[in-house]
Design an enzyme around this catalytic site. Structure first.
Site, short mmCIF file in Angstrom:
data_model
loop_
_atom_site.label_atom_id
_atom_site.label_comp_id
_atom_site.label_asym_id
_atom_site.label_seq_id
_atom_site.Cartn_x
_atom_site.Cartn_y
_atom_site.Cartn_z
NE ARG A 9 -2.98 0.45 3.25
CZ ARG A 9 -2.34 0.89 4.35
NH1 ARG A 9 -1.79 2.08 4.36
NH2 ARG A 9 -2.28 0.14 5.40
CE1 TYR A 21 -16.89 12.35 -15.47
CE2 TYR A 21 -16.37 12.57 -13.16
CZ TYR A 21 -16.75 11.79 -14.22
OH TYR A 21 -17.01 10.46 -14.03
#
Ligand SMILES: *Cc1c(COP(=O)(O)O)cnc(C)c1O
Length: 380
Positions: free
Chosen positions: A53, A105
């Site tokens: 991660r 958007y």
């Protein structure tokens, strides 16, 4: 040759020089390991890697191409464009202020509205392509100014350098969503933007098979970038190695694709503009587009692959045109090698878009084939 002397086509074709160190393969490998070994003294065998991660060499190789294409100090990939956008917006503290361009958007607008409402953050939605409006709104201090250039689906062009100066005057950082341009056509950071954001789902990967997003910064030594890096690590908004590898592969042809897509889009915008069934074409490459001169200064090598056009006769006529297409797919999204048309008013009825508006993402197909398909669909 120094990194900063290399042209985009060279950076992209060479994958920014990444190779597979372990096998001497010309192409870097996909590294799926989630965890990394320590030696008997408990030191990491590779100091850069302890847990996947945030530590993945495939992701880093892909980020490096984008960092060089952006001329950025640092670049971070995310598992989607929205994850990248959310990571920036989440840096604004409770009681802060965000200036957001209107008519962009819709996912960014929806997230910003919900986040701002939850956290007592002031949100000003304005037409940032109008310098007077932007000047006025930047007279009050803010944390972030968010613009989209060109905007989707209106194709408005905002002056990035001017927006950066105004944002900085208000004590804010400027974020530019450049998805419809790609880093090949516009390097937002060079015009003074603090953060350049893209949905890599679109032209950057370009093959309609990977969802991703990216943030790049002009200067990595500040609280904003530190907050974003911490947010990505702690919230775990990590792109997977296979997705990063596909993106790396897709980007090898990004400059070539942008060249063909822009040339096709220019020719088709001119064709549509002259067609009797079309009321209006929104494309910055057309000389009568209000942002044409500005786009010419800000964009390098073309005006992009995205346009909207308004069919005479409203929603029914536009849907009938879309329904008759044989080659161009009816589907959402943009920036892929295949052309797509979408009736945005059906998808976002809350935005008050003109019923006749069709958004058109132009691919790399033969331009005469695309023109023929549009002609037969418009003529019914
Ligand atoms: C698609 C898109 C996004 C969101 O990206 P995802 O990868 O779909 O999450 C953001 N901005 C623009 C301009 C887009 O076109």
């Amino acid at each position: 040759m120094r990194e900063r002397d290399m042209k985009p086509a060279t950076i992209a074709a060479r994958g920014a020089g990444a190779t597979d160190k372990a096998t001497a393969g010309l192409v870097p490998g996909i590294h799926p390991a989630t965890t990394f070994l320590r030696d008997p003294e408990y030191a990491l065998l590779n100091a850069a890697n302890s847990y996947a991660r945030d530590h993945n060499d495939t992701v880093r190789a892909s980020e490096d191409v984008l960092r060089q294409l952006e001329g950025a100090a640092d670049t971070l990939l995310f598992p989607s464009g929205m994850a990248a956008a959310a990571s920036v917006l989440r840096t604004v503290r409770d009681g802060g202020r965000i200036v957001l361009q209107s008519g962009i958007y819709h996912g960014v607008t929806t997230f910003a509205e919900a986040f701002a409402a939850r956290r007592g953050i002031a949100l000003d939605r304005i037409d940032a392509s109008d310098p007077e409006v932007l000047t006025q709104v930047c007279a009050t201090p803010a944390d972030l100014v968010w613009i989209e250039v060109p905007s989707n689906p209106w194709l408005k062009i905002t002056d990035i350098a001017q927006a950066a100066a105004l944002a900085h005057g208000a004590g804010a950082k400027l974020v530019v969503d450049g998805t419809a341009a790609s880093p090949v056509l516009t390097q937002a950071l060079a015009f003074g933007a603090d953060i350049s954001m893209h949905s890599t789902t679109k032209a950057i990967n370009g093959h309609s098979d990977v969802v991703g997003g990216v943030l790049s910064c002009r200067d990595a030594e500040n609280d904003l970038w530190a907050d974003i890096k911490t947010d990505r690590l702690q919230a775990g908004a990590i792109m997977g190695p296979f997705e990063a590898w596909l993106t790396l592969r897709g980007m090898r042809t990004l400059p070539l694709r942008m060249e063909r897509m822009s040339a096709n889009a220019q020719a088709l915008a001119e064709f549509l503009d002259a067609h009797a069934a079309v009321e209006q074409v929104l494309y910055p490459g057309l000389s009568d587009h209000p942002g044409h001169a500005l786009a010419k200064r800000q964009m390098c090598g073309g005006f992009g692959y995205l346009m909207s056009f308004i069919v005479k006769g409203g929603a029914d006529a536009a849907l009938a045109v879309a329904g008759r297409l044989k080659l161009i797919h009816r589907a959402t999204s943009l920036g892929g090698v295949e052309s797509l048309i979408e009736h945005r008013p059906t998808i976002e009825p809350q935005s008050g878009l003109p019923g006749g508006m069709l958004r058109f993402s132009v691919g790399i197909e033969d331009v005469e084939d695309l023109k023929g398909d549009l002609a037969q669909a418009l003529e019914g």
